[in-house]
Scaffold this motif. Structure first.
Motif, PDB file in Angstrom:
ATOM      1  N   CYS A  72       1.208   8.999 -13.801  1.00  0.00           N
ATOM      2  CA  CYS A  72       2.622   8.618 -13.781  1.00  0.00           C
ATOM      3  C   CYS A  72       3.050   8.329 -12.338  1.00  0.00           C
ATOM      4  O   CYS A  72       2.768   9.113 -11.423  1.00  0.00           O
ATOM      5  CB  CYS A  72       3.453   9.761 -14.350  1.00  0.00           C
ATOM      6  N   TYR A  73       3.736   7.199 -12.126  1.00  0.00           N
ATOM      7  CA  TYR A  73       4.121   6.799 -10.776  1.00  0.00           C
ATOM      8  C   TYR A  73       5.519   6.201 -10.766  1.00  0.00           C
ATOM      9  O   TYR A  73       6.053   5.785 -11.800  1.00  0.00           O
ATOM     10  CB  TYR A  73       3.115   5.776 -10.219  1.00  0.00           C
ATOM     11  N   SER A  74       6.091   6.142  -9.587  1.00  0.00           N
ATOM     12  CA  SER A  74       7.394   5.498  -9.391  1.00  0.00           C
ATOM     13  C   SER A  74       7.310   4.610  -8.158  1.00  0.00           C
ATOM     14  O   SER A  74       6.295   4.578  -7.469  1.00  0.00           O
ATOM     15  CB  SER A  74       8.504   6.542  -9.223  1.00  0.00           C
ATOM     16  N   LEU A  75       8.387   3.885  -7.879  1.00  0.00           N
ATOM     17  CA  LEU A  75       8.428   2.962  -6.749  1.00  0.00           C
ATOM     18  C   LEU A  75       9.459   3.429  -5.729  1.00  0.00           C
ATOM     19  O   LEU A  75      10.593   3.771  -6.095  1.00  0.00           O
ATOM     20  CB  LEU A  75       8.811   1.551  -7.205  1.00  0.00           C
ATOM     21  N   ILE A  76       9.066   3.448  -4.450  1.00  0.00           N
ATOM     22  CA  ILE A  76      10.056   3.728  -3.409  1.00  0.00           C
ATOM     23  C   ILE A  76      11.070   2.595  -3.369  1.00  0.00           C
ATOM     24  O   ILE A  76      12.281   2.818  -3.304  1.00  0.00           O
ATOM     25  CB  ILE A  76       9.386   3.911  -2.034  1.00  0.00           C
ATOM     26  N   GLY A  77      10.570   1.356  -3.424  1.00  0.00           N
ATOM     27  CA  GLY A  77      11.464   0.203  -3.519  1.00  0.00           C
ATOM     28  C   GLY A  77      11.894  -0.005  -4.960  1.00  0.00           C
ATOM     29  O   GLY A  77      11.684  -1.073  -5.543  1.00  0.00           O
ATOM     30  N   TYR A  78      12.529   1.003  -5.523  1.00  0.00           N
ATOM     31  CA  TYR A  78      12.794   1.009  -6.963  1.00  0.00           C
ATOM     32  C   TYR A  78      13.697  -0.127  -7.448  1.00  0.00           C
ATOM     33  O   TYR A  78      13.543  -0.589  -8.586  1.00  0.00           O
ATOM     34  CB  TYR A  78      13.369   2.366  -7.398  1.00  0.00           C
ATOM     35  N   PRO A  79      14.637  -0.656  -6.643  1.00  0.00           N
ATOM     36  CA  PRO A  79      15.466  -1.749  -7.179  1.00  0.00           C
ATOM     37  C   PRO A  79      14.662  -2.985  -7.550  1.00  0.00           C
ATOM     38  O   PRO A  79      15.059  -3.737  -8.450  1.00  0.00           O
ATOM     39  CB  PRO A  79      16.434  -2.047  -6.029  1.00  0.00           C
ATOM     40  N   ASP A  80      13.539  -3.228  -6.872  1.00  0.00           N
ATOM     41  CA  ASP A  80      12.792  -4.454  -7.148  1.00  0.00           C
ATOM     42  C   ASP A  80      11.857  -4.324  -8.336  1.00  0.00           C
ATOM     43  O   ASP A  80      11.244  -5.304  -8.756  1.00  0.00           O
ATOM     44  CB  ASP A  80      12.028  -4.940  -5.906  1.00  0.00           C
ATOM     45  N   SER A 112       0.811  -1.222   0.000  1.00  0.00           N
ATOM     46  CA  SER A 112       0.000   0.000   0.000  1.00  0.00           C
ATOM     47  C   SER A 112       0.845   1.273   0.000  1.00  0.00           C
ATOM     48  O   SER A 112       0.310   2.358  -0.226  1.00  0.00           O
ATOM     49  CB  SER A 112      -0.927   0.018   1.216  1.00  0.00           C
ATOM     50  N   ARG A 113       2.149   1.163   0.218  1.00  0.00           N
ATOM     51  CA  ARG A 113       2.987   2.358   0.348  1.00  0.00           C
ATOM     52  C   ARG A 113       4.039   2.515  -0.742  1.00  0.00           C
ATOM     53  O   ARG A 113       4.680   3.559  -0.851  1.00  0.00           O
ATOM     54  CB  ARG A 113       3.681   2.370   1.711  1.00  0.00           C
ATOM     55  N   ASN A 114       4.249   1.503  -1.565  1.00  0.00           N
ATOM     56  CA  ASN A 114       5.395   1.493  -2.473  1.00  0.00           C
ATOM     57  C   ASN A 114       5.235   2.390  -3.695  1.00  0.00           C
ATOM     58  O   ASN A 114       6.201   2.968  -4.186  1.00  0.00           O
ATOM     59  CB  ASN A 114       5.665   0.056  -2.935  1.00  0.00           C
ATOM     60  N   LEU A 115       4.008   2.530  -4.216  1.00  0.00           N
ATOM     61  CA  LEU A 115       3.773   3.309  -5.429  1.00  0.00           C
ATOM     62  C   LEU A 115       3.481   4.764  -5.082  1.00  0.00           C
ATOM     63  O   LEU A 115       2.577   5.065  -4.312  1.00  0.00           O
ATOM     64  CB  LEU A 115       2.597   2.734  -6.218  1.00  0.00           C
ATOM     65  N   VAL A 116       4.263   5.668  -5.698  1.00  0.00           N
ATOM     66  CA  VAL A 116       4.126   7.098  -5.408  1.00  0.00           C
ATOM     67  C   VAL A 116       3.889   7.861  -6.709  1.00  0.00           C
ATOM     68  O   VAL A 116       4.611   7.677  -7.700  1.00  0.00           O
ATOM     69  CB  VAL A 116       5.382   7.640  -4.709  1.00  0.00           C
ATOM     70  N   LEU A 117       2.888   8.719  -6.718  1.00  0.00           N
ATOM     71  CA  LEU A 117       2.573   9.518  -7.895  1.00  0.00           C
ATOM     72  C   LEU A 117       3.652  10.565  -8.158  1.00  0.00           C
ATOM     73  O   LEU A 117       4.266  11.097  -7.231  1.00  0.00           O
ATOM     74  CB  LEU A 117       1.218  10.201  -7.716  1.00  0.00           C
ATOM     75  N   ARG A 118       3.853  10.865  -9.427  1.00  0.00           N
ATOM     76  CA  ARG A 118       4.881  11.832  -9.823  1.00  0.00           C
ATOM     77  C   ARG A 118       4.462  13.259  -9.493  1.00  0.00           C
ATOM     78  O   ARG A 118       5.306  14.108  -9.174  1.00  0.00           O
ATOM     79  CB  ARG A 118       5.153  11.701 -11.321  1.00  0.00           C
ATOM     80  N   ASP A 119       3.160  13.566  -9.557  1.00  0.00           N
ATOM     81  CA  ASP A 119       2.714  14.930  -9.318  1.00  0.00           C
ATOM     82  C   ASP A 119       1.332  14.912  -8.648  1.00  0.00           C
ATOM     83  O   ASP A 119       0.783  13.849  -8.367  1.00  0.00           O
ATOM     84  CB  ASP A 119       2.670  15.732 -10.620  1.00  0.00           C
ATOM     85  N   THR A 120       0.813  16.101  -8.402  1.00  0.00           N
ATOM     86  CA  THR A 120      -0.461  16.214  -7.685  1.00  0.00           C
ATOM     87  C   THR A 120      -1.632  16.530  -8.607  1.00  0.00           C
ATOM     88  O   THR A 120      -2.728  16.850  -8.139  1.00  0.00           O
ATOM     89  CB  THR A 120      -0.359  17.303  -6.601  1.00  0.00           C
ATOM     90  N   VAL A 121      -1.433  16.444  -9.905  1.00  0.00           N
ATOM     91  CA  VAL A 121      -2.518  16.689 -10.855  1.00  0.00           C
ATOM     92  C   VAL A 121      -3.618  15.639 -10.649  1.00  0.00           C
ATOM     93  O   VAL A 121      -3.339  14.437 -10.589  1.00  0.00           O
ATOM     94  CB  VAL A 121      -1.995  16.642 -12.301  1.00  0.00           C
TER      95      VAL A 121
END
Length: 419
Positions: A277-285, A151-160
């Motif tokens: 658009c999103y990124s991962l906090i745990g990006y290596p995985d 529930s916490r790993n995916l983070v949005l790129r912006d607030t649009v």
């Protein structure tokens, strides 16, 4: 329709130039063109907006290209230079990074992970049994993915359109606002350290570390953090220095700042609806951003490495990387599917029941796979930018795979390296 066909011709010319470098026969180039035309036809009616492919033998890239639409809003075409997140295929880089760090004398596969970590990680049911780096990269650490991770790993790129985007159903994960972004170290500490904000005993299975295969995104990212702490270099910089740049993967990186965002493809819920658009906090995985062109270089290196001719690791390290590490007793429900990458594990590289190997990936709006056929000396890459449609996507995938297999035989026989 004419515009799409024109794209296919243009894409073919680019692919032919970048792949052959004018060293192949006219027949080889014509065979590439025939494959491009057939894949273009599939793209016109495919259930996904865009897709990329690559084919290699053990000596060279035979084919690379992209098809369909990368961006519905702008009508941008999907090409071999379109940038996408490849999801869990990213884990294969972790294994390379760990083994490179071992070559540099910074760590050993059988070291306890806690030797390098700034916090302590142990299975509460087996506090006296150390979790080793080898456990982490073979998914036998007993660390499991909890709801807090998902529930916490995916983070949005912006607030649009933030309120709307936070409520999009991407179960079992969910999107988080940009303000939730934190460092890899803090993220893992909060999940795994007993003093962590989201720590739970449920973050560990009841299995003894090293005893059972249990796929773990958290464990994989923890291995990447070990590399950081052992080498004194951030994981993204370490992998860029020792893997991406040596392989000339210049369009690849671990963040949106590291790539040409104008070439980035959104991912799609269906053929009309993009995900934010999103990124991962745990990006290596799961967070490597790359192109089909760059991935062709990557899978070529892995094919060479399997056969003892790789350039970024020694023969000894590659042998370790591609050695199945587990036995039947390490599994409870062992998949025997020919194309499963979970019948056995190398060092983050999965093996099917036939001994062929590779890795799959999936995140909201995309699916990806690299797969190697050891006897044919064939490597294949495939990625799509749209959620899987259970009724039609599998048929489209099979049609694409069948063509890639058919034309691999043709291109390989015509390859300058097989003369």
């Amino acid at each position: 329709m004419k515009r799409l066909f024109l794209f296919g011709v243009v894409a073919f010319i680019a692919a032919a130039c970048s792949t052959t470098k004018n060293l192949h026969s006219k027949e080889f180039v014509q065979t590439q063109q025939e494959l491009t035309e057939k894949l273009t036809q599939i793209s016109k009616a495919a259930s996904f907006n865009g897709f990329g492919v690559a084919l290699v033998n053990d000596k060279e890239v035979l084919y690379q290209n992209g098809f369909g639409i990368a961006n519905v809003e702008t009508s941008a075409k999907y090409t071999e230079n379109t940038v996408q997140n490849i999801a869990s295929i990213s884990k294969t880089v972790i294994g390379l990074a760990v083994l490179k760090a071992q070559e540099l004398g910074k760590l050993n596969l059988d070291d306890p992970a806690n030797k390098y970590l700034p916090f302590t990680v142990s299975n509460p049911a087996y506090p006296e049994v150390p979790i080793t780096i080898r456990h982490l990269v073979t998914h036998t650490s007993s660390i499991v993915d909890t709801e807090e991770y998902l529930s916490r790993n995916l983070v949005l790129r912006d607030t649009v359109n933030l309120v709307h985007n936070l409520n999009i159903d991407v179960s079992p994960t969910r999107f988080n606002p940009p303000s939730a972004k934190t460092s890899l170290e803090d993220f893992l500490k909060n999940l795994l350290d007993t003093d962590g904000e989201w720590y739970s005993r449920e973050g560990f299975s009841k299995s003894k570390p090293g005893s059972m295969y249990e796929y773990s995104n958290v464990g994989a990212s923890l291995a990447a953090l070990v590399v950081e702490k052992a080498t004194g270099t951030t994981y993204d910089e370490f992998t860029s220095q020792y893997i991406l740049r040596p392989l000339e993967m210049h369009s690849s990186g671990w963040s949106f700042n590291a790539i040409d965002f104008s070439s980035y493809s959104p991912t799609y819920q269906d053929k009309q609806t993009p995900y934010p658009c999103y990124s991962l906090i745990g990006y290596p995985d799961g967070g490597l951003l790359t192109t089909s062109s760059d991935m062709s270089k990557y899978i070529l290196e892995l094919m060479k490495g399997y056969l003892g001719n790789g350039t970024i690791l020694t023969k000894q390290s590659y042998k370790e990387y591609f050695t199945p590490q587990l036995a039947a007793e390490n599994f409870t429900n062992r998949s025997t599917s020919e194309y499963s990458d979970e019948y056995n594990m190398g060092i983050t590289m999965g093996f099917g029941s036939t001994g062929n190997f590779g890795h799959t990936g999936g995140d909201p709006g995309m699916s990806s796979v690299i797969w190697f056929y050891k006897d044919k000396r064939m490597g294949r890459y495939f990625i799509v930018n749209t959620d899987w449609n259970t009724e039609s996507s599998g048929k489209d995938q099979k049609a694409i795979y069948d063509l890639l297999h058919e034309f691999y035989v043709k291109l390989n026989s015509l390859s300058k390296t097989t003369k």
